[in-house]
Write an enzyme that holds these catalytic residues in place. Structure first.
Site, PDB file in Angstrom:
ATOM      1  CG  ASP A 160      31.476  40.867  45.512  1.00 34.94           C
ATOM      2  OD1 ASP A 160      31.647  41.458  44.421  1.00 34.94           O
ATOM      3  OD2 ASP A 160      32.224  41.022  46.490  1.00 34.94           O
ATOM      4  CG  ASN A 172      39.645  48.491  41.988  1.00 36.22           C
ATOM      5  OD1 ASN A 172      38.726  47.837  42.462  1.00 36.22           O
ATOM      6  ND2 ASN A 172      40.840  48.525  42.522  1.00 36.22           N
ATOM      7  CG  HIS A 204      35.589  40.900  43.995  1.00 36.86           C
ATOM      8  ND1 HIS A 204      34.635  41.506  44.793  1.00 36.86           N
ATOM      9  CD2 HIS A 204      36.498  41.881  43.722  1.00 36.86           C
ATOM     10  CE1 HIS A 204      34.953  42.780  44.975  1.00 36.86           C
ATOM     11  NE2 HIS A 204      36.067  43.032  44.330  1.00 36.86           N
ATOM     12  CE1 TYR A 208      41.794  38.396  40.260  1.00 36.44           C
ATOM     13  CE2 TYR A 208      42.192  38.653  37.912  1.00 36.44           C
ATOM     14  CZ  TYR A 208      42.538  38.915  39.217  1.00 36.44           C
ATOM     15  OH  TYR A 208      43.635  39.689  39.496  1.00 36.44           O
ATOM     16  CG  ASN A 213      37.440  49.068  45.872  1.00 31.69           C
ATOM     17  OD1 ASN A 213      37.164  49.998  46.617  1.00 31.69           O
ATOM     18  ND2 ASN A 213      38.420  48.222  46.123  1.00 31.69           N
ATOM     19  CE1 TYR A 260      41.785  41.847  35.551  1.00 33.96           C
ATOM     20  CE2 TYR A 260      42.508  43.464  33.926  1.00 33.96           C
ATOM     21  CZ  TYR A 260      42.519  42.164  34.427  1.00 33.96           C
ATOM     22  OH  TYR A 260      43.258  41.203  33.799  1.00 33.96           O
TER      23      TYR A 260
END
Length: 201
Positions: A103, A78, A32, A27, A124, A76
Site C-alpha cells: 500500500d 515490519n 495496510h 487485519y 516499514n 508481520y
C-alpha cells in the site's frame, strides 16, 4: 503436493511475488493489507491454494511456462524482509525476478505505480526488505490508499478497513495488478510499467 518438496531449479522461469500485509483476522480488509488482497484475489481466480510454510503462506501459479511463487509473509509487516530473503534464497530467485506489492499513503486510493527500485517511501515493510536484502534493486508495485486522516492518525488509518465503495473497487484494482505482473514476467519490466503507470480512462 507439498510446496516445500517442490524441486526448483534456476532456469530463469521462477518469480517471487510477495504481497505485504499483517496476518490475523483483525487485519483482514485493512488498508495496510493491499498486498494480501491482490494475492488472495489471484489465488481465487487461478484456483491456487495457499499452504502455510516457513515465514508465510505460499502458493504457485503457472503463466506461459513461468512459475510464479506467491508469498504472503507471516512475519508481520515490519519484518517482511525475513520472508522475502528466505524464499528468494530457497527458490534461487535473483533480484530481477522479485516483485513486492504494498500500500502507499502518498497515492490517491486505487492509483497503481510500479518501479524497478527506489526508496521505501516511508513504508516499514519495504524498508525492512531493503535492509534485509541490502539493496533497493527489486521491483515494487504500490497501490494507493490515500491519506485522509488528521495529524497523528496515520496508524489508525492504515490499519482501518476500506469503505464499502473501496471494497467494490478492489476487484478491478487487483485484476490490473495481476495483469501487470503477468506482463512483467513475460515481456519485461518496461512493458509492465507502461501498463500499470497509466491512468484508467
Amino acid at each position: 503436493m507439498c510446496f516445500t518438496r517442490w524441486h526448483i531449479k534456476d532456469d530463469g522461469m521462477d518469480y517471487l511475488i510477495t504481497g505485504l500485509g499483517n496476518i490475523g483476522s483483525e487485519y483482514a480488509g485493512t488498508r495496510h493489507n493491499m498486498g494480501f488482497m491482490v494475492l488472495d484475489a489471484w489465488g481465487q481466480a487461478s484456483n491456487a491454494v495457499f499452504s502455510t510454510a516457513r515465514y508465510g503462506d505460499v502458493a504457485m501459479v503457472n503463466l506461459k511456462g513461468r512459475r510464479l511463487h506467491l508469498l504472503k509473509p507471516s512475519t508481520y509487516m515490519n519484518l517482511s524482509g525475513n520472508a522475502v530473503r528466505y524464499w528468494s534464497v530457497k527458490l534461487k530467485i535473483p533480484l530481477e525476478r522479485i516483485i513486492v506489492i504494498c500500500d502507499d499513503l502518498n497515492l490517491p486510493f486505487g492509483t497503481i505505480r510500479m518501479r524497478k527500485g527506489g526508496s521505501d517511501g516511508g513504508h516499514n515493510g519495504l524498508k525492512h526488505i531493503q535492509e534485509t536484502l541490502r539493496t533497493t534493486d527489486f521491483a515494487r508495485i504500490r497501490i494507493g490508499i490515500g491519506n485522509d486522516f488528521k495529524t497523528g492518525g496515520q496508524i489508525d488509518f492504515v490499519l482501518g478497513r476500506l469503505t464499502d465503495g473501496q471494497k467494490e473497487a478492489m476487484l478491478p484494482i487487483c485484476e490490473k495488478v495481476i495483469d501487470g505482473i503477468g506482463i512483467f514476467c513475460t515481456a519485461g519490466a518496461e512493458r509492465a510499467m507502461n501498463f500499470l503507470n497509466t491512468k484508467d480512462k
